[in-house]
Design a protein around this motif. Sequence first.
Motif, PDB file in Angstrom:
ATOM      1  N   ILE A 100     -40.024  14.191 -26.037  1.00  0.00           N
ATOM      2  CA  ILE A 100     -40.526  15.048 -27.112  1.00  0.00           C
ATOM      3  C   ILE A 100     -42.033  14.879 -27.265  1.00  0.00           C
ATOM      4  O   ILE A 100     -42.753  15.858 -27.494  1.00  0.00           O
ATOM      5  CB  ILE A 100     -39.750  14.778 -28.414  1.00  0.00           C
ATOM      6  N   SER A 101     -42.527  13.676 -27.083  1.00  0.00           N
ATOM      7  CA  SER A 101     -43.975  13.452 -27.121  1.00  0.00           C
ATOM      8  C   SER A 101     -44.684  14.230 -26.017  1.00  0.00           C
ATOM      9  O   SER A 101     -45.734  14.829 -26.244  1.00  0.00           O
ATOM     10  CB  SER A 101     -44.294  11.961 -26.990  1.00  0.00           C
ATOM     11  N   ILE A 102     -44.099  14.232 -24.830  1.00  0.00           N
ATOM     12  CA  ILE A 102     -44.688  15.000 -23.728  1.00  0.00           C
ATOM     13  C   ILE A 102     -44.707  16.485 -24.084  1.00  0.00           C
ATOM     14  O   ILE A 102     -45.715  17.156 -23.890  1.00  0.00           O
ATOM     15  CB  ILE A 102     -43.915  14.768 -22.406  1.00  0.00           C
ATOM     16  N   VAL A 103     -43.615  16.989 -24.605  1.00  0.00           N
ATOM     17  CA  VAL A 103     -43.529  18.404 -24.971  1.00  0.00           C
ATOM     18  C   VAL A 103     -44.621  18.757 -25.989  1.00  0.00           C
ATOM     19  O   VAL A 103     -45.263  19.801 -25.885  1.00  0.00           O
ATOM     20  CB  VAL A 103     -42.128  18.751 -25.533  1.00  0.00           C
ATOM     21  N   ILE A 104     -44.864  17.868 -26.937  1.00  0.00           N
ATOM     22  CA  ILE A 104     -45.860  18.131 -27.977  1.00  0.00           C
ATOM     23  C   ILE A 104     -47.283  18.014 -27.432  1.00  0.00           C
ATOM     24  O   ILE A 104     -48.113  18.880 -27.644  1.00  0.00           O
ATOM     25  CB  ILE A 104     -45.649  17.187 -29.180  1.00  0.00           C
ATOM     26  N   TYR A 105     -47.556  16.923 -26.715  1.00  0.00           N
ATOM     27  CA  TYR A 105     -48.933  16.654 -26.299  1.00  0.00           C
ATOM     28  C   TYR A 105     -49.358  17.347 -25.012  1.00  0.00           C
ATOM     29  O   TYR A 105     -50.541  17.507 -24.767  1.00  0.00           O
ATOM     30  CB  TYR A 105     -49.164  15.148 -26.190  1.00  0.00           C
ATOM     31  N   GLU A 106     -48.429  17.766 -24.218  1.00  0.00           N
ATOM     32  CA  GLU A 106     -48.766  18.442 -22.964  1.00  0.00           C
ATOM     33  C   GLU A 106     -48.476  19.932 -23.065  1.00  0.00           C
ATOM     34  O   GLU A 106     -48.094  20.568 -22.095  1.00  0.00           O
ATOM     35  CB  GLU A 106     -47.984  17.820 -21.797  1.00  0.00           C
ATOM     36  N   LYS A 107     -48.664  20.492 -24.231  1.00  0.00           N
ATOM     37  CA  LYS A 107     -48.297  21.895 -24.480  1.00  0.00           C
ATOM     38  C   LYS A 107     -48.985  22.880 -23.538  1.00  0.00           C
ATOM     39  O   LYS A 107     -48.447  23.935 -23.261  1.00  0.00           O
ATOM     40  CB  LYS A 107     -48.540  22.261 -25.934  1.00  0.00           C
ATOM     41  N   LYS A 108     -50.139  22.536 -23.026  1.00  0.00           N
ATOM     42  CA  LYS A 108     -50.822  23.444 -22.098  1.00  0.00           C
ATOM     43  C   LYS A 108     -50.192  23.385 -20.707  1.00  0.00           C
ATOM     44  O   LYS A 108     -50.334  24.301 -19.919  1.00  0.00           O
ATOM     45  CB  LYS A 108     -52.305  23.090 -22.001  1.00  0.00           C
ATOM     46  N   THR A 109     -49.518  22.290 -20.408  1.00  0.00           N
ATOM     47  CA  THR A 109     -48.950  22.087 -19.090  1.00  0.00           C
ATOM     48  C   THR A 109     -47.527  22.614 -18.973  1.00  0.00           C
ATOM     49  O   THR A 109     -47.068  22.918 -17.891  1.00  0.00           O
ATOM     50  CB  THR A 109     -48.971  20.573 -18.750  1.00  0.00           C
ATOM     51  N   ILE A 110     -46.827  22.718 -20.109  1.00  0.00           N
ATOM     52  CA  ILE A 110     -45.417  23.117 -20.070  1.00  0.00           C
ATOM     53  C   ILE A 110     -45.142  24.229 -21.064  1.00  0.00           C
ATOM     54  O   ILE A 110     -45.931  24.511 -21.946  1.00  0.00           O
ATOM     55  CB  ILE A 110     -44.489  21.925 -20.383  1.00  0.00           C
ATOM     56  N   SER A 111     -43.995  24.843 -20.920  1.00  0.00           N
ATOM     57  CA  SER A 111     -43.596  25.871 -21.874  1.00  0.00           C
ATOM     58  C   SER A 111     -42.944  25.212 -23.076  1.00  0.00           C
ATOM     59  O   SER A 111     -42.476  24.086 -23.007  1.00  0.00           O
ATOM     60  CB  SER A 111     -42.613  26.848 -21.217  1.00  0.00           C
ATOM     61  N   GLY A 112     -42.883  25.927 -24.161  1.00  0.00           N
ATOM     62  CA  GLY A 112     -42.280  25.413 -25.376  1.00  0.00           C
ATOM     63  C   GLY A 112     -40.810  25.743 -25.496  1.00  0.00           C
ATOM     64  O   GLY A 112     -40.293  25.852 -26.596  1.00  0.00           O
ATOM     65  N   THR A 113     -40.138  25.889 -24.387  1.00  0.00           N
ATOM     66  CA  THR A 113     -38.747  26.325 -24.381  1.00  0.00           C
ATOM     67  C   THR A 113     -37.843  25.445 -25.225  1.00  0.00           C
ATOM     68  O   THR A 113     -37.047  25.937 -26.009  1.00  0.00           O
ATOM     69  CB  THR A 113     -38.204  26.355 -22.939  1.00  0.00           C
ATOM     70  N   VAL A 114     -37.953  24.128 -25.069  1.00  0.00           N
ATOM     71  CA  VAL A 114     -37.062  23.220 -25.792  1.00  0.00           C
ATOM     72  C   VAL A 114     -37.271  23.350 -27.294  1.00  0.00           C
ATOM     73  O   VAL A 114     -36.317  23.546 -28.043  1.00  0.00           O
ATOM     74  CB  VAL A 114     -37.283  21.755 -25.361  1.00  0.00           C
ATOM     75  N   ILE A 115     -38.507  23.240 -27.723  1.00  0.00           N
ATOM     76  CA  ILE A 115     -38.794  23.313 -29.156  1.00  0.00           C
ATOM     77  C   ILE A 115     -38.399  24.676 -29.697  1.00  0.00           C
ATOM     78  O   ILE A 115     -37.772  24.772 -30.761  1.00  0.00           O
ATOM     79  CB  ILE A 115     -40.291  23.024 -29.428  1.00  0.00           C
ATOM     80  N   ALA A 116     -38.728  25.734 -28.986  1.00  0.00           N
ATOM     81  CA  ALA A 116     -38.380  27.082 -29.453  1.00  0.00           C
ATOM     82  C   ALA A 116     -36.875  27.251 -29.580  1.00  0.00           C
ATOM     83  O   ALA A 116     -36.384  27.817 -30.565  1.00  0.00           O
ATOM     84  CB  ALA A 116     -38.960  28.133 -28.507  1.00  0.00           C
ATOM     85  N   GLU A 117     -36.131  26.753 -28.602  1.00  0.00           N
ATOM     86  CA  GLU A 117     -34.678  26.881 -28.645  1.00  0.00           C
ATOM     87  C   GLU A 117     -34.094  26.069 -29.800  1.00  0.00           C
ATOM     88  O   GLU A 117     -33.203  26.541 -30.509  1.00  0.00           O
ATOM     89  CB  GLU A 117     -34.053  26.450 -27.315  1.00  0.00           C
ATOM     90  N   LEU A 118     -34.590  24.855 -29.994  1.00  0.00           N
ATOM     91  CA  LEU A 118     -34.119  24.042 -31.114  1.00  0.00           C
ATOM     92  C   LEU A 118     -34.420  24.717 -32.443  1.00  0.00           C
ATOM     93  O   LEU A 118     -33.561  24.789 -33.331  1.00  0.00           O
ATOM     94  CB  LEU A 118     -34.756  22.655 -31.085  1.00  0.00           C
ATOM     95  N   MET A 119     -35.642  25.212 -32.578  1.00  0.00           N
ATOM     96  CA  MET A 119     -36.036  25.869 -33.833  1.00  0.00           C
ATOM     97  C   MET A 119     -35.165  27.093 -34.107  1.00  0.00           C
ATOM     98  O   MET A 119     -34.718  27.298 -35.239  1.00  0.00           O
ATOM     99  CB  MET A 119     -37.516  26.253 -33.801  1.00  0.00           C
TER     100      MET A 119
END
Length: 181
Positions: A100-119
């Motif tokens: 989750i830290s990677i998803v938050i801090y590397e937002k330019k490198t990855i898509s927000g798919t996980v967070i968007a789906e959870l939300m």
Amino acid sequence: MDKTEQKILDVALKEFAKEGYVGARTKSIAEKSGFSEMTLFRKFKTKENLFNMVLAKNQEIVIKDFYLMMKDSNIDNPDDYLKTIIERLISLTEDNFDFISIVIYEKKTISGTVIAELMTHITECLEKIFPNSKIDTKVFVFNLLSFVYFLIFDKSQGRTFVDHKKAVEEFIKYSTGCLKL
């Protein structure tokens, strides 16, 4: 996936979470995994492929675990339902904090798919249990996930900016009040 790949992926997850994509070094990942850098590149070809594999593997785990934790949430009482969601999200965040830290801090490198789906899923669940709420449920879910993340972040740093148990109780109390408006 063989044991070598799994070991490298486990170490890479921790390194990418700690150092970020740019700061993480394949040599360090290989050494901490107990393998040579040549083995790492033979298995994953590039640092980018390794990073993407770490993300894909852990995204799959988080989404599967989230749906499993919500599967038995047939609770009629809104207060109990919200408490259950928050407690399970805290547990899920603790168990997957590096990812989750990677998803938050590397937002330019990855898509927000996980967070968007959870939300989206949490929003839909809350709209079912609080159908007449006058607050923006998406904004509430954003606040909920932020609260959970920073609570676990505080805990992971060995700090207690707030009493975690009391903070959860207060958040639940005020949140159910807001959602009932």
